[in-house]
Write an enzyme that holds these catalytic residues in place. Structure first.
Site, PDB file in Angstrom:
ATOM      1  N   ASP A  12      -3.514  -4.831   6.486  1.00 43.88           N
ATOM      2  CA  ASP A  12      -3.867  -5.601   5.301  1.00 43.88           C
ATOM      3  C   ASP A  12      -2.801  -6.671   5.038  1.00 43.88           C
ATOM      4  OD1 ASP A  12      -6.180  -3.922   4.279  1.00 43.88           O
ATOM      5  OD2 ASP A  12      -4.599  -2.425   4.393  1.00 43.88           O
ATOM      6  N   SER A  62       0.852  -1.184   0.000  1.00 46.25           N
ATOM      7  CA  SER A  62       0.000   0.000   0.000  1.00 46.25           C
ATOM      8  C   SER A  62       0.895   1.243   0.000  1.00 46.25           C
ATOM      9  CB  SER A  62      -0.946  -0.031   1.202  1.00 46.25           C
ATOM     10  OG  SER A  62      -1.819   1.063   1.187  1.00 46.25           O
ATOM     11  N   HIS A  86      -2.871  -1.067  -3.244  1.00 53.10           N
ATOM     12  CA  HIS A  86      -4.113  -0.340  -2.997  1.00 53.10           C
ATOM     13  C   HIS A  86      -4.171   0.906  -3.887  1.00 53.10           C
ATOM     14  CE1 HIS A  86      -4.339  -2.187   1.298  1.00 53.10           C
ATOM     15  NE2 HIS A  86      -4.851  -2.980   0.393  1.00 53.10           N
TER      16      HIS A  86
END
Length: 354
Positions: free
Chosen positions: A144, A18, A45
């Site tokens: 995540d 991310s 992401h």
């Protein structure tokens, strides 16, 4: 007894990242050899924004790289990147005896408030490749990828995590290390070489010993790939007191997982930290809405006071002006709360990609 799964004859490396992910990915793929004997799939992401990530990576790697297309065969020596606003997953092609795997693009419910999300790719790789799946978690905020790495390890695969001290955003690597029995914690510059070693060892050892895919992995994959049911959710979770910030349905707490995770029957999923962040966002949005309503109320009351004065109703006008003053003061209180809240959130973490 269910039949043991058949896994593909090559490894799959699935990578999730991310915040700070572009440079991290460029460093990692630069270390992969031209004849890399594993498939590589990447989720970063990016949300629903246009993405040029494949072209950014292409200048750093000797492997072909592009956005994944629905139905792509998962084959060694190629990098497939999750396109914007779809989950990238892997399924076994039953028509080919289960040894051929394909990419699936799904607009299933967002997980941890993002699509594409890391965990769906990792879980599907665990189910499709079993002991031949290698999960890699790089820089990123919150947690995540942790649940996805747990799925990979549960199916006999291996886990690599970027050294947190080196990561621009260390949360995701930290969470993986705390909650998963990771195999290696490495600097970015070393990950490509170690992946090459792991894949060579896998080929030499013929890592095809089957391991039954846990029910929670199979059922969570179903929530992304197809409609699932409340009955299916009840097999892996219990009702909680919280509501889904995406669809406002009831959230169910997943059984026996650390960190705690929640899922609603429509498919949205959150870790505890992501749920807390979304609730904070909802509170802030509600406060802004309340402040706007107070400002409009103040303006309306002052207009009503002007009309009352023009009509000769001084007492009524005074009452309207008093109400306008209360609305103004309440709005100023809310503004101070919002400014303090915003400064605290900004100080707590950098901007998050996706």
């Amino acid at each position: 007894m269910s039949q043991s799964p058949i896994f593909a004859a090559h490894d799959a490396v699935v990578i999730g990242t991310s915040t700070g992910g572009v440079e991290a990915l460029r460093t990692l793929v630069a270390g992969l050899p031209k004849n890399f004997a594993a498939a590589v799939l990447v989720v970063m992401h990016v949300g629903d924004r246009d993405s040029i990530l494949p072209s950014l990576l292409a200048g750093s790697t000797r492997l072909p790289v592009r956005h994944a297309r629905d139905g792509d065969v998962i084959e060694p020596g190629r990098i497939l990147v999750a396109p914007p606003d779809v989950h990238l997953m892997i399924t076994r092609d039953k028509a080919n005896g289960g040894r051929l795997c394909r990419a699936v693009l799904s607009r299933g419910a967002r997980e941890n408030h993002t699509r594409p999300a890391i965990d769906p790719l990792f879980r599907s790789a665990a189910a499709a490749f079993g002991p031949r799946a290698i999960g890699v978690v790089l820089t990123g905020m919150l947690d995540d990828g942790t649940a996805g790495l747990q799925a990979i390890k549960a199916c006999g695969g291996r886990a690599i995590v970027q050294l947190p001290e080196e990561a621009l955003a260390p949360d995701m690597p930290d969470s993986a290390i705390r909650n998963v029995d990771v195999d290696r914690v490495l600097r970015l510059a070393d990950i490509g070489h170690v992946l090459e070693q792991m894949v060579d060892e896998s080929l030499a050892a013929d890592r095809t010993v089957p391991r039954e895919v846990p029910e929670w992995v199979r059922l969570e994959n179903r929530f992304v790939l197809e409609d699932s049911s409340m009955e299916a959710l009840s097999r892996i979770a219990s009702p909680s007191t919280f509501t889904c910030p995406e669809c406002h349905g009831s959230l169910w707490e997943m059984h026996g997982v650390v960190p705690k995770r929640f899922r609603c029957h429509t498919g949205h999923a959150f870790t505890e930290r992501h749920l807390c962040e979304q609730q904070g966002t909802a509170v802030e949005e509600a406060l802004w809405s309340a402040m706007r309503a107070l400002q409009e109320k103040e303006k309306l009351l002052r207009q009503m006071a002007d009309s009352a004065i023009a009509a000769g109703y001084a007492q009524t006008a005074a009452e309207y002006l008093e109400g306008a003053g209360r609305a103004q003061r309440d709005g100023e209180v809310l503004r101070r709360v919002l400014m303090t809240h915003g400064q605290a959130r900004h100080a707590a973490q950098p901007d998050r990609v996706g």
